[in-house]
Scaffold this active site. Structure first.
Site, PDB file in Angstrom:
ATOM      1  N   GLU A  84      46.554  42.176  31.370  1.00 28.32           N
ATOM      2  CA  GLU A  84      46.079  43.467  31.871  1.00 28.32           C
ATOM      3  C   GLU A  84      46.725  44.662  31.198  1.00 28.32           C
ATOM      4  OE1 GLU A  84      46.792  40.890  33.852  1.00 28.32           O
ATOM      5  OE2 GLU A  84      45.084  40.548  35.185  1.00 28.32           O
ATOM      6  N   HIS A  88      47.310  40.074  47.525  1.00 21.20           N
ATOM      7  CA  HIS A  88      45.874  40.245  47.276  1.00 21.20           C
ATOM      8  C   HIS A  88      45.196  41.051  48.374  1.00 21.20           C
ATOM      9  CE1 HIS A  88      46.496  36.935  44.421  1.00 21.20           C
ATOM     10  NE2 HIS A  88      45.285  37.110  43.961  1.00 21.20           N
TER      11      HIS A  88
HETATM   12  C1  LIG Z   1      48.053  39.254  36.854  1.00 20.64           C
HETATM   13  C2  LIG Z   1      46.847  38.552  37.395  1.00 20.64           C
HETATM   14  N1  LIG Z   1      45.674  38.695  36.768  1.00 20.64           N
HETATM   15  C3  LIG Z   1      44.572  38.065  37.217  1.00 20.64           C
HETATM   16  C4  LIG Z   1      44.627  37.269  38.322  1.00 20.64           C
HETATM   17  C5  LIG Z   1      43.368  36.575  38.835  1.00 20.64           C
HETATM   18  N2  LIG Z   1      43.458  35.150  38.557  1.00 20.64           N
HETATM   19  C6  LIG Z   1      43.882  34.280  39.471  1.00 20.64           C
HETATM   20  S1  LIG Z   1      43.975  32.722  38.894  1.00 20.64           S
HETATM   21  C7  LIG Z   1      43.449  33.214  37.375  1.00 20.64           C
HETATM   22  C8  LIG Z   1      43.303  32.216  36.282  1.00 20.64           C
HETATM   23  C9  LIG Z   1      44.605  31.618  35.886  1.00 20.64           C
HETATM   24  O1  LIG Z   1      44.380  30.634  34.956  1.00 20.64           O
HETATM   25  P1  LIG Z   1      45.483  29.606  34.533  1.00 20.64           P
HETATM   26  O2  LIG Z   1      46.755  30.335  34.264  1.00 20.64           O
HETATM   27  O3  LIG Z   1      44.941  28.772  33.450  1.00 20.64           O
HETATM   28  O4  LIG Z   1      45.768  28.726  35.831  1.00 20.64           O
HETATM   29  P2  LIG Z   1      44.789  27.735  36.587  1.00 20.64           P
HETATM   30  O5  LIG Z   1      44.131  28.528  37.670  1.00 20.64           O
HETATM   31  O6  LIG Z   1      43.846  27.163  35.601  1.00 20.64           O
HETATM   32  O7  LIG Z   1      45.693  26.701  37.174  1.00 20.64           O
HETATM   33  C10 LIG Z   1      43.188  34.581  37.348  1.00 20.64           C
HETATM   34  C11 LIG Z   1      42.682  35.311  36.184  1.00 20.64           C
HETATM   35  C12 LIG Z   1      45.873  37.157  38.981  1.00 20.64           C
HETATM   36  N3  LIG Z   1      46.023  36.443  40.087  1.00 20.64           N
HETATM   37  N4  LIG Z   1      46.963  37.795  38.495  1.00 20.64           N
END
Ligand SMILES: Cc1ncc(C[n+]2csc(CCOP(=O)(O)OP(=O)(O)O)c2C)c(N)n1
Ligand SMILES: Cc1ncc(C[n+]2csc(CCOP(=O)(O)OP(=O)(O)O)c2C)c(N)n1
Ligand SMILES: [Mg+2]
Ligand SMILES: [Mg+2]
Lengths: 326, 322, 322, 326
Positions: free
Chosen positions: C60, C129
């Site tokens: 971000e 959140h």
């Molecule tokens: C700083 C931030 N940006 C965006 C999000 C929204 N978000 C929650 S889970 C996620 C994906 C994360 O992907 P990954 O790190 O591959 O973990 P996975 O869910 O696949 O275990 C996003 C973008 C967040 N929680 N925090």
């Protein structure tokens, strides 16, 4: 520029059984959560760990209760593998006072300090420096504790990963970075977020060994974890482990999954870590099916009790509301 | 009593607490051998070594997060953000992690962590090195936010902050570091959450924090020439706010002026207005006034910067206009 | 008139503006093929392609900074922070860069950039959140901060935000996305900086933003049963604040209640209190009241969360108590 | 894991002269600033670029006016090499209305949009994504513009560097990352911030070519810049260049410099980029001393006029104060 790819060593049957039991406990727990979620008993979103159990388990088997972990919203598997109890986890999932966080944390913030679980995190990447701080603290206090931080393939693109791994490398902190590469961050496929084939490459720039391991193979994870944790415990600094895996459920319950094909999911279901381990166990154990049946029975029973415990636990009251702010 | 600088007072607080408690560790940029850009950590590296006085890379979000992990596992980290403006790169760890960890964990763990930083304008440092952001952090439940205005409070409050079981954002002021004040040699602490009436008066209550406390005092002195008796309160703690001390004064003077270097709009002054008018509505003879920085980024030009910031004459003028 | 959802209204705004202006580009997470987690960018990828609807990594601070660089060089980026809580990882770029660039450059360059995000509690999403952080950003000179409460405004204000030459933090609400409202098919815009009197009344002015506007309306309905006539104002813009509309109402009703989901302390309610008591001191019959979230992190438990958040009954109770 | 180390190619005499003039202009400008600062004519802190001139110059020579740069508080050198005028820079340094930012930006925020200078930055690392955004914009608008972002060895540990370089790599953006490794971040020596010998290694994890160059050698910088800029312009994506150098002045004016020895500084003064270039020129130019004298005279004259212009420029007034906020 090479990453080391770890091939599995063999585990003895006792260890295989321990791992299998933990993985099955996690799987059944996650399945139960989906049921409870469908019943409207939970708030927020539910992010399933199904398909990734070998990772938390292979690491958990190498950790002491006094060791530390931080993880993500997808973190009940890690908690169980680190010694958390289903009943307190479930009570937390339902927002009840007997939950680990007295109902104030919820699914995304599971914490059990007595078990060294320093918190699941709702902010992508944010648990990483917290684990590095725990490792710093262990080194400072001259204990032999180790910290493990679990995060996703998407999280590796958060700035704080980079800041934290550099400091861990600089000070040889006893921490293991575990990137669970399940090929998606939410609905975005890996190759739209990075150019890398292997995320373990991200360690190089900091002088941190990067290791790729099949995250669906308990034995492979176990041995990679064992090496990295031993190294950390011996004061030889951090390791970055990329465990390649797949989440067979959606990002969260209700995810429409339009971003991937049924075929892709099916192909990965065939590589399910529990299925793979069962195949191994069948070779080793003459009475595997009986063993499995018994184990499933035990786990089901345990889970039923845990669900009952959670459902019977009261909701917190207004007094609780104002406690623990400062 | 001996007089020492605000910077020396802070240094003494760190020194004394570190001697007493081996779990206190300092993390920050240039705080080691160099002793900190404002000399607050002078000689601590020599005395306590690299283990306890840790120079970090320029990775604020990372090392604030590390402070949290350390605070959860037995240490008492005192972290330093060199300028409060840089807190913006560490905002997630401060707002979403440090402040919320105890509550989210259901009270399982305390976070005995101090985040030291400094704020304030007046040196021509430009838009990214002059902000007063205390009101941003005061919005966040789970943090204590304090800003001492003089060496005595600086030392006593920093000691209290280090001993506190909650995370404390400890905000110093860049133009106070080398100002002097009386500080006893004996051990003492100053409690974090009490405002201090530093001048008694009858006609108006002026409430200020940090460097503006001195401006308020000067203004009160000038107002005295005109026969106006001003009570001056050093707010000290932005969160929590010590309403008792404030209301006692307001009910006596029935007129209030709030003075801060933070921008006028949405600053802590607004919160005090909201609370005072609620708790002492019938006492107020006239609207509560705010003297604060204009709602523009801090300009570099020293001339413009002065126009942006509250000045003693602004306070005098506002009081006279009430 | 046809009714569509808030999410669809936003989608139409993006769609129409992108058709008109080839320099508009979207940057954010999961906004492409997937269409965004709240469906706001649905089908835009299909229509405008990967070049104009860019899925970003979870970076971000990086992509908000990119938005700024793009806005300075001819594009009109509309960036998305999926939840306002995540703005904390991008805070430096928002507060120190985007908001200050025009001023620091002496007005050389405009920053026509929109940062879309959403806030609000009520879904059991827990402490990281559920926050409503608009007041944090309103403190920062150089940003416009708005929060539409209904589909009509959502569409009209997003169009205005995209056309604005200044950076706009455009705050949606997670529980409004799938609520419906009347939205004309013809082209229209809603100006960003005007509050809207959505219900006329005589006895009290209730000012709310975002989802709380609906709570205020419900409360007004209930108060009517008791013979209390409430005027309801949808604040729409947190910064700048439309004092004209507010003062006109206050001078009529002489009683004010402010309602927001942000924590009570240091929220925008405080700023309105400060301004209203200053501009309309003699009109006020009774202290201005704030109905807002309690000053605790948002708890997960849906029961506790409800206690933390403002409820319709809280508004009714407060008005009756005045 | 190897970084490529670029050795100098030879530049022709005309180019050498162009470079020399720019470097000398920067040096004299920085010296003048210290004088003006001592006279109390500036606010804030003054961070000198002295010793690093070859870097801004070697890159500047490869950039068009329409190309973009972002840089740090140490950024007047970059601005001059990118086409900024001394008089407007100096007026800004003194906070006057004829400065590039009408006196509102100051030394840390020099911006000249018409020259593609998108801003010096007071927040370490913060200019990096802004340049990447400009590169994104150039790619989007299908121009052949390139963006260059200059930052220090300390800045490479800010999370946003990592976020930005990953996106630049992912989308093959026309941007060059120039890490000016002057061995210190403020008062902290490099080896206390990182384990790396070469910071160019930080590119590997993103699939970005990392190149080490002697930052005190104009020809070496020029050629590395030329390759990287050409590559970016050709749509072949980003490069990370580590230019090894040294700031011979303190971090800012008034720095006590207790963190380094006089000997160290002296040793580096001998490697001064201007001295080195003069040695080269002496070989190439029979009348070098005359040429130098003339050039110095011209630069001094120009600077005197610029100083006068700046000093005579009025301070901004209250009306200016409220302009340009939104
Ligand atoms: C700083 C931030 N940006 C965006 C999000 C929204 N978000 C929650 S889970 C996620 C994906 C994360 O992907 P990954 O790190 O591959 O973990 P996975 O869910 O696949 O275990 C996003 C973008 C967040 N929680 N925090
Ligand atoms: C985010 C942030 N943290 C800390 C600082 C304070 N600071 C200013 S310059 C500097 C050192 C930067 O070192 P480097 O990147 O090597 O650049 P150099 O000054 O050597 O050119 C620091 C720590 C800052 N301006 N911004
Ligand atoms: Mg993933
Ligand atoms: Mg440096």
């Amino acid at each position: 520029m090479n990453v080391q790819v770890k091939r599995p060593n063999r585990l003895n049957i006792e260890s295989l059984k321990v791992g299998y039991e933990t993985m099955l406990r996690i799987r059944r727990f996650e399945e139960a959560c989906i049921e409870l979620y469908k019943q409207g008993l939970m708030g927020g979103s539910l992010h399933s760990y199904t398909g990734q159990e070998a990772i938390a388990t292979g690491f958990g088997m190498n950790l002491e209760q006094t060791d530390y972990i931080t993880m993500t919203y997808r973190g009940r598997g890690h908690a169980i593998a680190k010694g958390a109890q289903e009943k307190k986890l479930l009570a937390e999932m339902l927002g009840r006072v007997d939950g680990y966080c007295h109902g104030k944390g919820g699914p995304m913030h599971i914490t059990s300090v007595e078990n060294g679980i320093l918190g699941a995190n709702g902010i992508v990447g944010a648990g990483i420096p917290i684990a590095v701080g725990a490792a710093f603290s262990a080194q400072y206090r001259e204990t032999s504790q180790v910290a493990v931080t679990y995060f996703g393939d998407g999280a590796i693109n958060q700035g704080v990963f980079h800041e934290a791994i550099n400091m861990a490398a600089l000070w040889d902190l006893p921490v293991v970075f575990v990137c669970e590469n399940n090929l998606y961050s939410e609905m975005t496929p890996l190759h739209e977020s990075v150019k890398n084939q292997n995320l373990a490459e991200r360690g190089f720039g900091y002088g941190v060994e990067g290791i790729v391991v099949d995250g669906n193979d308990l034995e492979a994870v176990y041995h990679a974890a064992n090496e990295a944790v031993s190294k950390a415990r011996a004061g030889k600094g951090p390791t970055l482990i990329e465990a390649k895996t797949y989440r067979t459920e959606g990002h969260m319950y209700g995810d429409s999954e339009t971003y991937r094909t049924k075929e892709e999911v099916e192909a990965w279901r065939k590589k399910d870590p529990i299925l793979q381990l069962e195949a191994r166990l069948e070779q080793e154990l003459a009475d595997f099916h009986k063993y499995k049946q018994e184990l499933e029975g035990r786990i089901a029973q345990h889970l039923t009790e845990a669900i009952q415990f959670a459902k019977e636990s009261p909701e917190p009251n207004e007094q609780d509301l104002f406690e623990g702010v400062l | 009593m001996r007089t020492i600088t605000y910077s020396e007072a802070l240094n003494e607080a760190l020194h004394e607490e570190m001697q007493k408690d081996g779990n206190i560790v300092l993390l920050g940029e240039d705080i080691g051998q160099y002793g900190g850009v404002f000399k607050v950590t002078k000689n601590l590296f020599e005395e306590f070594g690299a283990k306890r006085v840790v120079d970090t890379p320029i990775s604020e979000n990372g090392f604030i997060g590390m402070g949290l992990g350390a605070a959860m596992t037995g240490l008492r980290p005192v972290t330093e953000l060199m300028w409060i403006d840089f807190a913006m790169v560490a905002m997630d760890q401060i707002v979403n992690q440090v402040a919320k960890m105890k509550y989210m964990s259901g009270g399982q763990v305390n976070v005995p962590m101090v985040i030291r930083t400094q704020e304030g304008a007046g040196r021509g440092n430009g838009a990214q090195h002059s902000q007063s952001l205390e009101s941003m952090f005061a919005q966040v439940p789970g943090l204590k936010v304090v800003s001492p205005s003089n060496p005595y409070d600086a030392k006593g409050m920093l000691k209290s902050a280090i001993r506190d079981e909650a995370p404390v954002l400890f905000i110093e002021n860049k133009l106070l570091y080398f100002t002097k004040g009386e500080v006893p040699e004996q051990e003492y602490t100053v409690t974090l959450d009490k405002a201090s009436v530093i001048r008694n008066g009858e006609d108006v209550t002026i409430i200020a924090n940090s460097r503006m406390v001195h401006f308020a005092q000067e203004a009160a002195e000038e107002l005295k020439q005109d026969g106006i008796s001003a009570e001056v309160i050093d707010l000290r703690s932005i969160s929590p706010i010590d309403m008792d001390t404030i209301l006692t004064s307001v009910k006596k003077t029935c007129r209030v002026v709030l003075v801060h270097e933070a921008h006028r709009s949405f600053g802590w002054g607004a919160e005090l207005v909201a609370r005072i008018q609620k708790e002492a509505f019938d006492y107020l003879d006239t609207p509560i006034e705010r003297v604060a920085s204009e709602d523009v980024p801090f300009p570099y030009s020293l001339k413009l910067e002065k126009e942006v910031m509250p000045q003693v004459q602004d306070i005098v003028r506002v009081v006279k206009g009430m």
